[in-house]
Write an enzyme that holds these catalytic residues in place. Structure first.
Site, PDB file in Angstrom:
ATOM      1  N   SER A 134       0.857  -1.187   0.000  1.00 42.74           N
ATOM      2  CA  SER A 134       0.000   0.000   0.000  1.00 42.74           C
ATOM      3  C   SER A 134       0.890   1.233   0.000  1.00 42.74           C
ATOM      4  O   SER A 134       2.069   1.169   0.385  1.00 42.74           O
ATOM      5  CB  SER A 134      -0.879   0.003   1.258  1.00 42.74           C
ATOM      6  OG  SER A 134      -1.568   1.229   1.416  1.00 42.74           O
ATOM      7  N   TYR A 147      -2.176  -0.339  10.823  1.00 47.16           N
ATOM      8  CA  TYR A 147      -2.253  -0.742   9.414  1.00 47.16           C
ATOM      9  C   TYR A 147      -0.982  -0.343   8.679  1.00 47.16           C
ATOM     10  O   TYR A 147      -0.409  -1.142   7.919  1.00 47.16           O
ATOM     11  CB  TYR A 147      -3.476  -0.111   8.750  1.00 47.16           C
ATOM     12  CG  TYR A 147      -3.627  -0.467   7.288  1.00 47.16           C
ATOM     13  CD1 TYR A 147      -4.023  -1.746   6.908  1.00 47.16           C
ATOM     14  CD2 TYR A 147      -3.384   0.468   6.295  1.00 47.16           C
ATOM     15  CE1 TYR A 147      -4.168  -2.081   5.573  1.00 47.16           C
ATOM     16  CE2 TYR A 147      -3.526   0.151   4.954  1.00 47.16           C
ATOM     17  CZ  TYR A 147      -3.915  -1.122   4.587  1.00 47.16           C
ATOM     18  OH  TYR A 147      -4.052  -1.445   3.259  1.00 47.16           O
TER      19      TYR A 147
END
Length: 241
Positions: A134, A147
């Protein structure tokens, strides 16, 4: 019987994983599709495809499904580690169980996926592992602490493993998507964070489509084995960070 090599995809029931399944199937590859929701995999109705209900945190189930598919279609030539969980929250108030779930799936589960194919790829002197990280694996965002930690781990581990297996002619690649229109945000339990995220996404003109990432993966994988596109960062043009 197809002559193209087998591709395995985790988290293939929706979003980026499902888009990759459709794109690689259209290109003529047999597939092993893995997710907890096997009915969604079967609903894709793709030819030359084995669908199995597998949680990536269970390495034995993952290994068993891969061996089953390889008996039918030959060795896995591309392993896409796409399964992931995003549970946003403020560090001082977030339930630690959510941290553990993200690390179990995004980090340990991804390592299970890598390990399930890596020895065989090294022995064959070929193969590709594609890990979905990501933009949050490169920089921080509000309410993303745990995260971000998992995705920094994915990006770092991918580069480390790539170095380890480079001389074995095995490619390890990473895609770092920005905002993509998937179910990821839906699992966040803080409604204010979800609302703010939706407003931010709208302010930058919307998200990429899952097929944008699938198209990127197809291009990366489609290069000769002697060429490794190590990492691609892709996001909406108007996404500033």
């Amino acid at each position: 019987m197809t002559t193209k090599p087998l591709i395995a995809i985790t988290g293939a029931s929706s979003g980026i994983g499902a888009a990759m399944a459709k794109r690689f199937s259209d290109a003529g590859h047999p597939l092993l599709l893995l997710a907890r929701r096997v009915e969604k995999l079967e609903a894709l109705d793709l030819p030359n495809t084995l669908c199995r209900a597998v949680d990536v945190t269970n390495p034995d189930a993952l290994q068993s499904a891969i061996r089953e598919a390889e008996e039918i279609y030959g060795p896995v030539d591309l392993m896409v580690n796409n399964a992931g969980v995003m549970l946003l929250g403020q560090t001082d108030t977030q339930d630690p169980a959510e941290w553990k779930k993200m690390f179990d799936v995004n980090v340990i589960g991804l390592l299970h996926g890598v390990q399930s194919v890596l020895s065989d790829m090294k022995a064959r002197k070929g193969g590709t592992i594609l890990n979905i990280s990501s933009i949050a694996g490169r920089k921080s965002f509000p309410n993303h602490a745990a995260y971000v930690g998992t995705k920094f781990a994915v990006s770092a581990m991918s580069e480390n493993i790539r170095e380890e297996v480079a001389d074995d002619n095995v490619r390890v690649m990473t895609i770092c998507p920005g905002v993509v229109g998937t179910e990821l945000i839906d699992h966040t339990t803080d409604e204010q964070i979800k609302s703010d995220y939706a407003d931010w996404r709208e302010s930058i003109g919307g998200a990429l489509e899952p097929d944008d990432i699938a198209r990127t993966a197809e291009f990366m994988y489609g290069q000769p084995q002697g060429m490794n596109i190590r990492e691609v960062v892709v996001g909406p043009t108007r996404q500033p960070a």
